[in-house]
Write an enzyme that holds these catalytic residues in place. Structure first.
Site, mmCIF file in Angstrom:
data_model
loop_
_atom_site.group_PDB
_atom_site.id
_atom_site.type_symbol
_atom_site.label_atom_id
_atom_site.label_comp_id
_atom_site.label_asym_id
_atom_site.label_seq_id
_atom_site.Cartn_x
_atom_site.Cartn_y
_atom_site.Cartn_z
ATOM 1 N N ASP A 202 0.856 -1.191 0.000
ATOM 2 C CA ASP A 202 0.000 0.000 0.000
ATOM 3 C C ASP A 202 0.891 1.240 0.000
ATOM 4 O OD1 ASP A 202 -3.222 0.522 0.997
ATOM 5 O OD2 ASP A 202 -1.814 2.200 1.061
ATOM 6 N N VAL B 120 -11.266 2.620 -3.706
ATOM 7 C CA VAL B 120 -11.032 1.961 -4.995
ATOM 8 C C VAL B 120 -12.044 0.826 -5.121
ATOM 9 C CG1 VAL B 120 -9.370 0.760 -6.461
ATOM 10 C CG2 VAL B 120 -8.566 2.529 -4.876
ATOM 11 N N HIS C 237 -10.356 -5.413 -2.926
ATOM 12 C CA HIS C 237 -8.988 -5.602 -2.447
ATOM 13 C C HIS C 237 -9.008 -5.946 -0.971
ATOM 14 C CE1 HIS C 237 -10.098 -1.349 -2.341
ATOM 15 N NE2 HIS C 237 -9.416 -1.258 -1.209
ATOM 16 N N HIS D 235 -6.864 -5.915 2.465
ATOM 17 C CA HIS D 235 -5.720 -5.314 3.155
ATOM 18 C C HIS D 235 -5.117 -6.354 4.100
ATOM 19 C CE1 HIS D 235 -6.734 -0.940 2.341
ATOM 20 N NE2 HIS D 235 -7.925 -1.471 2.159
HETATM 21 P P1 AMP Z 1 -9.609 1.383 0.372
HETATM 22 O O1 AMP Z 1 -9.612 2.682 1.122
HETATM 23 O O2 AMP Z 1 -9.988 0.194 1.194
HETATM 24 O O3 AMP Z 1 -10.401 1.494 -0.927
HETATM 25 O O4 AMP Z 1 -8.092 1.111 -0.011
HETATM 26 C C1 AMP Z 1 -7.449 1.655 -1.111
HETATM 27 C C2 AMP Z 1 -5.997 1.651 -0.766
HETATM 28 O O5 AMP Z 1 -5.250 1.851 -1.950
HETATM 29 C C3 AMP Z 1 -5.591 2.760 0.212
HETATM 30 O O6 AMP Z 1 -5.078 2.159 1.403
HETATM 31 C C4 AMP Z 1 -4.521 3.526 -0.567
HETATM 32 O O7 AMP Z 1 -3.453 3.958 0.248
HETATM 33 C C5 AMP Z 1 -4.067 2.512 -1.587
HETATM 34 N N1 AMP Z 1 -3.495 3.061 -2.802
HETATM 35 C C6 AMP Z 1 -3.949 4.121 -3.532
HETATM 36 N N2 AMP Z 1 -3.162 4.309 -4.618
HETATM 37 C C7 AMP Z 1 -2.188 3.350 -4.575
HETATM 38 C C8 AMP Z 1 -1.083 3.014 -5.401
HETATM 39 N N3 AMP Z 1 -0.798 3.707 -6.523
HETATM 40 N N4 AMP Z 1 -0.283 1.987 -5.028
HETATM 41 C C9 AMP Z 1 -0.546 1.287 -3.900
HETATM 42 N N5 AMP Z 1 -1.588 1.542 -3.082
HETATM 43 C C10 AMP Z 1 -2.399 2.563 -3.408
#
Ligand code: AMP
Ligand code: ZN
Length: 130
Positions: free
Chosen positions: A38, A109, A113, A115
């Protein structure tokens, strides 16, 4: 799999990472899943595990449409934790698997996914202070 489940969505950040269009620190890569660090870690170890296929906006949709893939995503998360040394971490063993789902949980996103968090004592979860 249906075409919806395999479709690449060019407006989706995680599809672009799968396609190699946006760089990521990949920790595990196989036919159906990609795991990468992340960009804004919430623990010393914070890895995201995704099915490579677009088409599942969150864990509820994934479980309903493709329970077999959902089960393997959980196994993949546990395997990433093992690979990162979290179950046997000397200081404080263990880890947390999280699916944020929609606005209340801060999902940003909409490509499902998982975590994987660990490497330290993790705080409690639930409502933010307000
Ligand atoms: P969520 O809030 O559960 O939708 O998680 C989305 C996650 O994607 C967040 O923890 C962000 O920090 C992570 N994220 C956003 N852009 C990127 C990226 N380019 N590479 C890796 N992680 C990312
Ligand atoms: Zn996607």
């Amino acid at each position: 799999m249906t075409s919806t489940e395999t479709a690449y969505d060019e407006s989706c950040l995680f599809c672009r990472i799968v396609a190699g269009q946006i760089p990521a620190t990949v920790v595990r890569d196989n036919a159906d899943f990609l795991a990468f660090r992340d960009i804004n870690p919430q623990a010393p170890t914070h890895v995201l595990v995704i099915p490579k296929a677009h088409g599942y906006r969150d864990v509820g949709e994934l479980a309903a449409k493709n329970p077999e893939l959902a089960g393997r995503l959980l196994a993949e998360g546990a395997e990433v934790a093992r690979q990162e040394g979290l179950p046997d971490f000397a200081d404080i063993p263990g880890y947390r698997l999280v699916f944020n789902t929609d606005d209340a949980a801060g999902q940003t996103v909409y490509h499902v996914h998982l975590h994987v968090l660990g490497g330290d004592a993790l705080g409690h979860f639930g409502s933010a202070p307000h």
